[in-house]
Design an enzyme around this catalytic site. Structure first.
Site, PDB file in Angstrom:
ATOM      1  N   GLU A 296      22.911 113.372 -65.143  1.00  0.00           N
ATOM      2  CA  GLU A 296      22.075 112.495 -65.961  1.00  0.00           C
ATOM      3  C   GLU A 296      20.801 113.248 -66.357  1.00  0.00           C
ATOM      4  OE1 GLU A 296      20.179 109.242 -63.828  1.00  0.00           O
ATOM      5  OE2 GLU A 296      20.717 107.888 -65.441  1.00  0.00           O
TER       6      GLU A 296
ATOM      7  N   LYS B 164       8.731  96.234 -54.776  1.00  0.00           N
ATOM      8  CA  LYS B 164       8.047  97.524 -54.845  1.00  0.00           C
ATOM      9  C   LYS B 164       8.434  98.196 -56.154  1.00  0.00           C
ATOM     10  CE  LYS B 164       8.749 101.697 -53.806  1.00  0.00           C
ATOM     11  NZ  LYS B 164       8.042 102.263 -54.981  1.00  0.00           N
TER      12      LYS B 164
ATOM     13  N   CYS C 268      19.222 103.880 -68.057  1.00  0.00           N
ATOM     14  CA  CYS C 268      20.409 104.149 -67.228  1.00  0.00           C
ATOM     15  C   CYS C 268      21.677 104.086 -68.058  1.00  0.00           C
ATOM     16  CB  CYS C 268      20.467 103.141 -66.095  1.00  0.00           C
ATOM     17  SG  CYS C 268      20.387 101.442 -66.678  1.00  0.00           S
TER      18      CYS C 268
ATOM     19  N   GLU D 273      21.757  99.487 -58.429  1.00  0.00           N
ATOM     20  CA  GLU D 273      21.864  99.747 -59.874  1.00  0.00           C
ATOM     21  C   GLU D 273      21.380 101.173 -60.083  1.00  0.00           C
ATOM     22  OE1 GLU D 273      23.068  97.884 -62.191  1.00  0.00           O
ATOM     23  OE2 GLU D 273      23.364  96.096 -60.980  1.00  0.00           O
TER      24      GLU D 273
HETATM   25  P1  NAD Z   1      14.026 106.922 -58.095  1.00  0.00           P
HETATM   26  O1  NAD Z   1      15.311 106.766 -57.362  1.00  0.00           O
HETATM   27  O2  NAD Z   1      13.260 108.166 -57.912  1.00  0.00           O
HETATM   28  O3  NAD Z   1      13.009 105.736 -57.711  1.00  0.00           O
HETATM   29  C1  NAD Z   1      13.369 104.380 -57.848  1.00  0.00           C
HETATM   30  C2  NAD Z   1      12.503 103.539 -56.915  1.00  0.00           C
HETATM   31  O4  NAD Z   1      12.838 103.864 -55.569  1.00  0.00           O
HETATM   32  C3  NAD Z   1      11.002 103.792 -57.051  1.00  0.00           C
HETATM   33  O5  NAD Z   1      10.325 102.576 -56.874  1.00  0.00           O
HETATM   34  C4  NAD Z   1      10.713 104.741 -55.904  1.00  0.00           C
HETATM   35  O6  NAD Z   1       9.387 104.723 -55.452  1.00  0.00           O
HETATM   36  C5  NAD Z   1      11.661 104.183 -54.849  1.00  0.00           C
HETATM   37  N1  NAD Z   1      12.036 105.121 -53.790  1.00  0.00           N
HETATM   38  C6  NAD Z   1      12.024 106.467 -53.818  1.00  0.00           C
HETATM   39  N2  NAD Z   1      12.473 106.956 -52.629  1.00  0.00           N
HETATM   40  C7  NAD Z   1      12.789 105.873 -51.863  1.00  0.00           C
HETATM   41  C8  NAD Z   1      13.325 105.725 -50.544  1.00  0.00           C
HETATM   42  N3  NAD Z   1      13.613 106.774 -49.769  1.00  0.00           N
HETATM   43  N4  NAD Z   1      13.533 104.479 -50.086  1.00  0.00           N
HETATM   44  C9  NAD Z   1      13.272 103.389 -50.855  1.00  0.00           C
HETATM   45  N5  NAD Z   1      12.746 103.482 -52.105  1.00  0.00           N
HETATM   46  C10 NAD Z   1      12.520 104.710 -52.617  1.00  0.00           C
HETATM   47  O7  NAD Z   1      14.377 106.655 -59.619  1.00  0.00           O
HETATM   48  P2  NAD Z   1      13.393 106.759 -60.869  1.00  0.00           P
HETATM   49  O8  NAD Z   1      13.143 108.198 -61.164  1.00  0.00           O
HETATM   50  O9  NAD Z   1      12.248 105.848 -60.664  1.00  0.00           O
HETATM   51  O10 NAD Z   1      14.298 106.102 -62.012  1.00  0.00           O
HETATM   52  C11 NAD Z   1      15.255 106.800 -62.722  1.00  0.00           C
HETATM   53  C12 NAD Z   1      16.639 106.481 -62.212  1.00  0.00           C
HETATM   54  O11 NAD Z   1      16.845 105.065 -62.201  1.00  0.00           O
HETATM   55  C13 NAD Z   1      17.700 107.032 -63.134  1.00  0.00           C
HETATM   56  O12 NAD Z   1      18.722 107.630 -62.369  1.00  0.00           O
HETATM   57  C14 NAD Z   1      18.228 105.804 -63.848  1.00  0.00           C
HETATM   58  O13 NAD Z   1      19.542 105.920 -64.331  1.00  0.00           O
HETATM   59  C15 NAD Z   1      18.103 104.770 -62.793  1.00  0.00           C
HETATM   60  N6  NAD Z   1      18.104 103.422 -63.391  1.00  0.00           N
HETATM   61  C16 NAD Z   1      19.190 102.627 -63.215  1.00  0.00           C
HETATM   62  C17 NAD Z   1      19.241 101.372 -63.824  1.00  0.00           C
HETATM   63  C18 NAD Z   1      20.428 100.447 -63.656  1.00  0.00           C
HETATM   64  O14 NAD Z   1      20.277  99.251 -63.889  1.00  0.00           O
HETATM   65  N7  NAD Z   1      21.600 100.936 -63.274  1.00  0.00           N
HETATM   66  C19 NAD Z   1      18.165 100.950 -64.608  1.00  0.00           C
HETATM   67  C20 NAD Z   1      17.068 101.798 -64.755  1.00  0.00           C
HETATM   68  C21 NAD Z   1      17.038 103.041 -64.141  1.00  0.00           C
END
Ligand code: NAD
Length: 483
Positions: free
Chosen positions: A375, A167, A275, A241
């Protein structure tokens, strides 16, 4: 979406916005609960019938074919990614190449997943281990680097014999759908790679589904906690992650030209939407003003523009919610006492129509400010002075996150001393934001747990099964445990 052998538009759709033009450019299916059920069922069936019986060498062959198809399609995939999330083309092209590289790297392991034979205390006992795939893995990714994040998860999942339901983020789903279509084209059995699209509700359905065996999640820390809770209700393993607030530390003996370029790469690469952003720059007080001046000169010369053009260095922020959040965090930082050195607002450079934020550097940031702790996920650098090595380590670790850290010094003893004391999953010395298929990546503390890339990633998608065989003639005492 790709569910089993079917490419489907779903019963409803949402528009995907191009952040450069701020206009809709693609239509993305919105899964309903039955799509999630069908995708998990397709993955289960493929796991139990075809995929589990496919030898490692054949899995490797198919993974290499997928890598080849991605390589052949690099230009189109990177243009799709850039149009979808605004990341500059020079970066998305490398991310697409990385996807192929990581597939080939893990294809190399697919026929080498051997176990151990274990010498036993008791004669007449033979013991061995085998690595088993978990089964159906749910792979959830964020919008900032959809194809690269998927490339961290899909290859080790497939190499170890799992099937997957992916997803992607609702903000940038296009390349993930295209990659699943390529997987079908190159001959991966239907059901091995499934993609469903949609937002948090779909993520909830997937992570709470009774028939998944493993979750690998990339996203924000608060969502990660929710996903871990869902995994706990069924006691399935989860890798997380999550976000970061990574310190990038410049010591007084560093090669300053190199360190400044590293600091710029750390925070303004990908417009800070990464990230591993080196969002807290810690600079020794004796070089603080000099570094600020050099940084400011380079940051204000960064070329903002159309991310599809080769010479653009920074594209727009990927979506309007993120754009608003970044500006509000800068405003809070300034009202908390931070001083704007350069940038600090939405960009009004001529010719820019999308959601651009000027590369922003804030000085006089102290550890108690929101800016030093939360962040931002945007092109915003806070610069903090430190007095000595211990002070740098104290400030670097004063965060709930632990994803990455950078150290700039010519003194190898200092680099190793500081490395020993930093709580972070990745440490870079005299470089920043460098990755490799071979090098394990992941966080500690609120940045998550589990490792992607490298040999270590294989453990995330397998469990160890131990078999003990008694080949002696001995009849054992049934009321005493045998040791
Ligand atoms: P997010 O947590 O809002 O969403 C991430 C994913 O989770 C999306 O696909 C979203 O639809 C899904 N999601 C949202 N609510 C959910 C739930 N209740 N259950 C299951 N899935 C759900 O994050 P974002 O805004 O898409 O991305 C930014 C964040 O991602 C930042 O905090 C960034 O640091 C982090 N990130 C981490 C890494 C890493 O490798 N550590 C890499 C890239 C981004």
């Amino acid at each position: 979406m790709v569910i089993g052998a079917n490419i489907t538009e779903g019963s409803s759709q949402r528009e995907s916005i191009n952040p450069f033009t701020c206009s809709p450019w693609a239509t993305i299916p919105e899964s309903d609960k039955s799509d999630v059920d069908r995708a998990v069922a397709a993955a289960r069936e493929a796991f139990c019938t075809t995929w589990a019986a496919v030898p490692g060498a054949e899995r490797a062959r198919l993974m290499n074919r997928l890598a080849g198809a991605i390589e052949d399609d690099t230009r189109r995939l990177s243009e799709l990614e850039t149009t979808d999330n605004g990341k500059v083309i020079r970066e998305t092209r490398n991310q697409v190449r990385f996807a192929a590289r990581n597939l080939r790297f893990f294809a190399g392991y697919a026929d080498k997943l051997d176990g151990r034979t274990i010498p036993m205390d008791r004669p007449g006992t033979f013991d061995f281990t085998v690595r088993r795939p978990h089964g159906v893995a749910a792979l959830i990714t964020a919008w900032n680097s959809p194809i690269a994040l998927l490339a961290n998860k899909l290859p080790p999942a497939l190499a170890t014999g799992n099937t997957v339901v992916i997803k992607p983020s609702e903000h940038a789903s296009v390349t993930t759908c295209e990659l699943a279509r390529l997987a079908l084209d190159v001959g991966l059995p239907p059901g091995v790679v499934n993609v469903i699209t949609g937002g948090s509700e779909v993520g909830e359905w997937l992570t709470r589904h009774y028939d998944i065996d493993k979750i690998s999640f990339t996203g924000g820390s608060s969502t990660g906690i929710r996903v871990a809770q869902n995994a706990a209700t069924r006691m399935i393993p989860v890798s997380l992650e999550l976000g970061g607030k990574s310190p990038n530390i410049i010591f007084e003996d560093a090669d300053l030209e190199k360190a400044v370029v590293g600091a710029i790469a750390g925070i303004f690469g990908a417009a800070g939407q990464t990230c591993i952003a080196g969002s807290r720059l810690l600079v020794h007080q004796s070089i603080y003003d000099d570094v600020l001046q050099k940084l400011s000169a380079r940051a204000s010369a960064i070329r903002l523009g159309n991310p599809l053009l080769e010479d653009t260095e920074m594209g727009p922020v990927a979506n309007s919610a993120q754009f608003t959040r970044i500006l509000s965090m800068i405003e809070t930082g300034v009202s908390d006492g931070a001083r704007i050195v350069t940038g600090g607002s939405a960009s009004n450079r001529p010719g820019l129509s999308g959601s651009f934020v000027d590369p922003t550097i804030l000085a006089d940031v102290s550890q108690d400010m929101q800016l030093a702790n939360e962040e931002v996920f945007g092109p915003v650098l806070c610069v903090l002075p430190f007095e000595d090595e211990n002070d740098a380590i104290r400030i670097a670790n004063a965060t709930r996150y632990g994803l990455a850290a950078g150290i700039w010094t010519r003194d190898i003893s200092r680099a190793l001393r500081v490395t020993d004391k930093l709580a972070a999953g990745t440490i870079w010395v005299n470089t920043y934001r460098a990755t490799a298929a071979q090098a394990p990546f992941g966080g500690v503390k609120a940045s998550g747990y589990g490792r992607e890339r490298g040999y270590e990633a294989l453990a995330e998608y397998t469990y160890v099964q131990n078999t003990m065989i008694d080949y002696s003639d001995e009849i054992r005492d049934p009321f005493s445990i045998r040791v």
